[in-house]
Structure formats: structure tokens, C-alpha cells
Design an enzyme around this catalytic site. Sequence first.
Site, PDB file in Angstrom:
ATOM      1  N   THR A 244       8.289 -11.901  -0.831  1.00 32.38           N
ATOM      2  CA  THR A 244       6.923 -11.194  -0.051  1.00 32.38           C
ATOM      3  C   THR A 244       6.431  -9.814  -0.617  1.00 32.38           C
ATOM      4  O   THR A 244       6.825  -9.995  -1.549  1.00 32.38           O
ATOM      5  CB  THR A 244       7.925 -10.830   1.245  1.00 32.38           C
TER       6      THR A 244
ATOM      7  N   ASP B  48      13.586 -21.386   4.978  1.00 33.73           N
ATOM      8  CA  ASP B  48      14.695 -19.915   6.570  1.00 33.73           C
ATOM      9  C   ASP B  48      14.849 -20.727   7.083  1.00 33.73           C
ATOM     10  O   ASP B  48      15.423 -19.805   8.247  1.00 33.73           O
ATOM     11  CB  ASP B  48      12.945 -19.261   6.571  1.00 33.73           C
TER      12      ASP B  48
ATOM     13  N   SER C 279      12.449 -14.063  10.790  1.00 30.10           N
ATOM     14  CA  SER C 279      12.068 -13.821   9.564  1.00 30.10           C
ATOM     15  C   SER C 279      12.992 -11.973   9.228  1.00 30.10           C
ATOM     16  O   SER C 279      13.732 -11.487  10.261  1.00 30.10           O
ATOM     17  CB  SER C 279      11.142 -13.389   9.847  1.00 30.10           C
TER      18      SER C 279
END
Length: 603
Positions: free
Chosen positions: A413, A453, A477
Site C-alpha cells: 500500500t 485479505d 481493509s
Amino acid sequence: MPYLAFSSDTRRSAGRRAAHPHRRAGALLCLALFLGLAGCRAEPAGDRPPQAAVAAPGGSGALVVAAHPLAAKAGADVLERGGSAMDAALAVQLMLGLVEPQSSGIGGGTVLLAYDARSGQVSGYIGREQAPAAAGPGWFDDAQGQPLARADAMLSGRATGVPGTLATFALALQEHGRLPWAQLFDGTIATAEHGFTVTKRLEQHIHGRFPQASSADVRRFFDDGHGGLLQAGDTLRNPAYAATLRTLAAGGADAFYRGALARAIVARTADAPRPGAMTLDDLEGYRAEKVAPLCRPLRGYQLCSLPPPASGVGVLQLMALLDGTDIAQRGADDPQAWFLFAEASRLMYADRDRYVGDPRFTEVPVEGLLAPGYVASRRALIGPRAATAAPAAGRPAGAPAVPADTTDEPGGTSHFVVVDADGNAVSVTTTIESFFGSGRMVEGFFLNNQLTDFAWDRKDGRPGMANAIAGGKRPRSSMSPLLLLDGDGRLAGALGSPGGSAIPAYIGKTLAGLLYWDLPLDQAVALPNLVARGTRFDGEAERFSPALRTALRERGVDVRAGSGEDSGLHGIFLRDGRWEWAADPRRDGTAAFPAPRTPDATP
């Protein structure tokens, strides 16, 4: 819900805080002693870009803080041409996909907050990747019905969720854009064609030991033409990405979700080994979402982040837990302060990991998790020593009966912040999941491996987890971009970080330094990272003094070298009428500033 109005009590709190400059001076001295440095401000080394400053040249307040100098410059160039903060944000994202391809790109997902200076309103946008309609239990099982090894799952065609980044910006630009869409691509197209210099950090990922670094697409893309791989100082060109951006500049975001690019994405995910089942209908049906931000008061400010499936609720709960302790009377050199941070973090993660998922598929008790009475009951669990067992999740009001979660979220990220000359701001966290995503490339960009995820490891036999995989569902997230507003509802700061599941801890640490210990933003960012989750206390152990580590160990907190990547915190903060900005010294970030525009200049 939109941001909340301040009460008179919170305004008085802000005034009291400003009235004690001697406490800030003491905190700075303590931090210098704590870190064992002659000075605390991060200094650039060699040709490294500057990573902290007070105020911006020209005094307009417009700036871009991002993880690479070329990305920051791309945004500043758009601002110079009269673009809005959101226009500049798209330009930053496009450039990051070129120069920091290990972390984000148009093949991934994005969440962001936008501040409108004229109305004072904060808007949220969620472009989290989405599972194909065919996804469900057993999505990452092998032929014998057993869960794949994580490395195999991350490299599989099934790891890729429907990308959301371009849809997110297209939606946000409808309200916050100023320049034509096609004018936001030129800078990155030119850089992709002419090439850019590989940084030391990118070199480390090109030569990394993680699974994607050995994938065929990654090795082919970074081939130096002499039987080896590119190194720092080499020039990297990406003409395929330039061609893709030309297509998108002419055809808009629709050209990504329909047509040749969409067919190429589906085809690449369908390749062996372990092909996926994404369809053209999955891509065409993707929709980014505009959401009301999640906001709560803190230390005279309004702290706003994003609701589930993002983890803003975790950051807000962590700060609420800390706010009822005496952490503000302590400092960065005090082991009790770090002990409180660690124990509050463990409690927050226990709740977040149990309950946060896609609210379209599972009931997330956001209000219950942030209710003052519930937070107080959780805070009361903090004793004089850290519990040896992992804290259990609580039962806030509205909590569904769901089993404990098994999500294993790796680091990846990027985060960046943009402010334009009118005071509009954007705080953006963006990702392709782990480094280089799935390791699969399409037309110059990497595809995400975001579906790993989900809580997909079913070996423990507990169905019904909040973050269980399902068709059309978005994985939970940890991304938690922030905006801070002052007592009058005006922009007072923006912050965020990459780092997988460590993101809430990275942001919480920085807020503790900034709002409790009155540190300058760059010093708050540079504080050692400590990620306390379950029974683990991961962190930058070598950056804590031996005496402080010993004192923490006596409290049951044994800090050990962490797992995953370093933080990449980027932000701005308004203090005494002057803007501070900071880029995490652990990365290549810096700020760029547009040249002041003449009064008669027009977009």
C-alpha cells in the site's frame, strides 16, 4: 454520518492545549533523549529528498505529500495548472503506479476522504476491490479441498479482486474535479515513455525474497537486458503503461471496465497456475461507493476516517481508549505511555478483527464499538501488566454472533495527501495488496491479490466470520485515511499510512505523538513503530532505548523486531497558524509545492 459539530467543551479543550507551550518543549527534550539523537528532525541523506518542514513556499498552503518525488511533482504540476486537490490526487495515483509499482496502481483499490473548503463538508469514497460473483467457500482450496499455502494463494489467478481505483477517482471527480479528465494523464505518460531512475527502495523489492519477486511477469518487467535485474540508478521505462494511460485518458474509466483492457484483465486472471473465475460482467458491474465519513471528537479536533470495510472505526476506538488514560501527561520516553498504547491496541484489534467486514454482507456494530460506555468497559481491562493470553473481543451493542477471524493481511500500500490553493484537501490510501500484487501484469500495470485479505483459511472449521469470502463482497481493509478538523470545522490536518494490518497502530502512534505529546508532525511520524495485536508485540525494537525496553518487558510487553514492511506515513498538520508536513523517513517520500498562480490565471 457527516462530521459532527464541536461542543463548547471541545473548543475549551483546544484552548487549554494551546496554553501550555512549556509542555511541548519538555516533550521535545524527552524525545531527543529517548531517541539518543542530537536533534530529532529527520535529515535527508545524500540526494534523498527533504522529508519534513514547516509551512510551504509561497504561502498558498497548496502542497502534495507522497511516497515518491515524481508522484508529488505530478500532483503539484496539476495544481499549477489550476486543478483541484482531487484532480492532483488522480495524477499522483497514476504516477505512483509507475514509480512505486510494488505498492499501488490502477490494478488495485483506493479509499479516500475529501474536504470541501467552501462547505466544510467531508466526503468519503470507497473503491475497495471486490470478489468475483463466482467466489465463495473453498475459493483458495487445492484439489484435495485443503487451503492453499499463502504464497500459492497470493500468486493465483483467484487472488485478484475487481480493481476499484479508477472507478473511485471517476466518482470523486464528478463532485471535486475541475480540469478535464484527459489532462490529468500527460505527466505520467511522458515519464513512462522517457523513463525514471530506480530508487534504492524499489531495487530492494525487485530483488526481494517474497513470492511475487520471483514471478515470471515481475522478472520480465525488471530485466536489465543483460541477464540480471534492474538496480538503483538504472532507468526503467514502461511504454505499455503509457499506452494504457492514453486509452484511459481518451475513454475515461469505462475504458478500464469494458473493452480491450477488461478482456486482458480477465484473461490474465484465468491463466494457470490456479486460474481465477473473474468475468467481464464482474468488471462491468463494479461500482465505487460514496459514503458518509466516520467522525469523533478528540483533543479539541474532529477526527474523521472511513467506515467499514475500511478500519477507521479501529483508529477511532484506539484513540478513545487512550483518551481515558493519563497518556497525555506522559511522553515518548515513558514506558507506561507505550504500555498503555500497546494494551489499548490489543483491545482494539480484538474487536476490529472479530466484527469489521463488508457491511453489505455482515452487520458491523460501528456505533456500539465507539459508544463511550463500551469503550470505558474495555479500557478497564488494562491492568498493571500485559495479559499473557490474547484479549478476547467484547460484545458491543448491536454485535452479531460471529466467530473469531482468521484473516492474515500482509503489508503493502501507499498513502498521500493533497491540498489545493482554495483549501480543499484529499487524504488517499491506495493499494494492490502485497508487493507487486499477484505478480501478474496486464498492459504495464500489476494486478492486485486483494482477495487474500479475506478470512479464507477454513482449517479451523468456523464458518460465518465477518470477513469470510463471498461473491461480490469486499475484503476488510486496514486502510484508514484521516482528516482533522478544528473547532470551527476547518481543515486542521490529514494523515495516513500503508502497512497492512499495522496501519491503525502506525496512525495511532503518530496521533499520540502529535496530540498527546505535542511533538512536531515529523517527530511524531518518526517515533518507533509498535504493533500490539493478540499475543505479539512487534515493533522497531532497536529504536527503543534499552532502559525503555526493559521497563516494558517488566510490564509484560516484550518488543521484538516486527514483520511486514515499515510504515509510510504522510501528512500535514496546522499548528499555530502554520502548516507542518512530514513524509515518513522510512520511505522515499517528500512534498512538492505548486508555483503561486497569478490572480487572473484561469484553469
